[in-house]
Enzyme design. Structure first.
Site, mmCIF file in Angstrom:
data_model
loop_
_atom_site.group_PDB
_atom_site.id
_atom_site.type_symbol
_atom_site.label_atom_id
_atom_site.label_comp_id
_atom_site.label_asym_id
_atom_site.label_seq_id
_atom_site.Cartn_x
_atom_site.Cartn_y
_atom_site.Cartn_z
ATOM 1 N N LYS A 50 -14.195 -19.420 -12.032
ATOM 2 C CA LYS A 50 -12.749 -19.248 -12.026
ATOM 3 C C LYS A 50 -12.059 -19.888 -10.820
ATOM 4 C CE LYS A 50 -12.340 -16.813 -15.836
ATOM 5 N NZ LYS A 50 -11.557 -17.276 -16.998
ATOM 6 N N ASP A 51 -12.822 -20.309 -9.832
ATOM 7 C CA ASP A 51 -12.213 -21.026 -8.708
ATOM 8 C C ASP A 51 -11.471 -22.271 -9.196
ATOM 9 O OD1 ASP A 51 -13.481 -19.183 -7.129
ATOM 10 O OD2 ASP A 51 -14.603 -20.637 -5.936
#
Length: 351
Positions: A50-51
């Site tokens: 999700k970065d």
């Protein structure tokens, strides 16, 4: 042995996002006669896949003038089950933003505490359907609207989410395989927002000219499997996995349903057993989502010829889930203890 030099992140935290290894899962690949590859997204600096989306969500908001680091109190607000919030919180700290998150109160305490450690305001709220104004996502939207110089990043329906993977993760996967003379014959991963699957799938569909089989993997309690299979929104039960599965077709997921060739259903019993297999056989300490993805990849691979290459996402590590998935009491409560192979029960070290 030749030296391998890591990426020089000269611009700081955000410059270290991406360019993760593609790991061949050796034992599984040998067993299946097909190559199972896991994109090691747990190696992103914030610890998860999700970065990538978090960075694109913030960059897009800045480019559109929805929030500015040059005005007082720039603030990111999001509704998240955990990992997107964690990515956003890391980037917010690195870039001088405040961050505020609403999340279902069913998420692990480790995730909530990590967000607080990163200086975020966290509001765990009861689970409600998206149609309810008190749904965690709707609360985040309304909170942002009350603030000056604040943006609700809207991870579920903002196309910046899938574009992050179209422009980074998908190209990396293909380049990593092709640089070693390999083709990408199949891709699968689970969906929460749908951004990871859609971005990678759309890129691979274009670049392979439709010669890569694309199939989302889905846990119990989610409608994605039934929607891809027969166009209905049917679901039953629930899952121990966190942050994946969906009761609707988000805009991010909707952008790839027309190119999905199939869908894979993965029972919780298979996912929990794979958590332990990956630890024991591959040395990988991963969460339930990653394990589900690998099970999905194995199922997809068996529909392809021998020696095919199937890629999936190793979304995050097992650290945030350890107090649950390695607890005998929790496993028994969830009726998952007996799904773990007998020789792997030695890893159940928590009462």
């Amino acid at each position: 042995m030749s030296l391998k030099f890591p990426v020089l992140a000269s611009k700081g935290f955000t410059d270290a996002i991406g360019n993760t290894p593609l790991i061949r899962l050796n034992k599984l690949s040998k067993e299946l006669g097909r190559n199972i590859w896991g994109k090691a997204e747990f190696q992103n600096p914030g610890g998860s896949v999700k970065d990538r989306a978090a960075l694109y969500l913030i960059k897009e908001a800045e480019e559109k003038g929805l929030v500015s680091p040059h005005k007082p109190n720039p603030t990111i607000v999001e509704g998240s089950a955990g990992n997107t919030a964690i990515g956003l919180a890391h980037i917010a700290r690195a870039c001088g933003y405040r961050s505020i998150f609403y999340m279902p109160n069913t998420q692990s305490a480790a995730k909530i505490n990590l967000l607080k450690f990163l200086g975020s305001e966290v509001y765990p709220v009861p689970v409600c359907p998206i149609s309810d104004p008190l749904n965690f996502n709707n609360r985040a939207r309304d909170h942002a609207a009350r603030l000056e110089n604040a943006v609700w990043t809207d991870q579920f329906d903002n196309p910046a989410n899938w574009k992050a993977h179209y422009h980074t993760t998908g190209p990396e996967i293909l380049q990593q395989l092709e640089a070693n003379g390999l083709k990408c014959n199949g891709f699968t991963c689970s969906t929460g927002t749908g951004g990871t699957f859609t971005g990678i799938a759309r890129y691979l569909e274009e670049q392979t000219k439709g010669n890569c089989k694309l199939a989302p993997s889905d846990p119990p309690g989610s409608v994605i499997y039934s929607f891809i299979k027969n166009g209905t929104l049917e679901r039953e039960g629930g899952s121990f996995t966190e942050g994946i599965g969906q009761g609707r077709i988000t805009n991010n997921m909707g952008a790839s349903v027309d190119i999905a060739d199939d869908a894979v259903f993965v029972p919780d019993e298979d996912s929990i057993a794979m958590v332990y297999r990956l630890l024991d056989e591959e040395g990988l300490y991963l969460g339930g989502t990653s394990a589900l993805n690998v099970v999905g990849a194995c199922k997809l691979a068996m529909d392809l010829p021998e020696n095919s290459n199937v890629v999936t996402i190793l979304a995050d590590s097992g650290h945030k889930y350890a107090e649950r998935v390695f607890s005998k009491k929790w496993l028994q409560e969830k009726k998952l203890y007996n799904a773990i192979p007998q020789h792997l029960l030695r890893y159940v070290t928590l009462e």
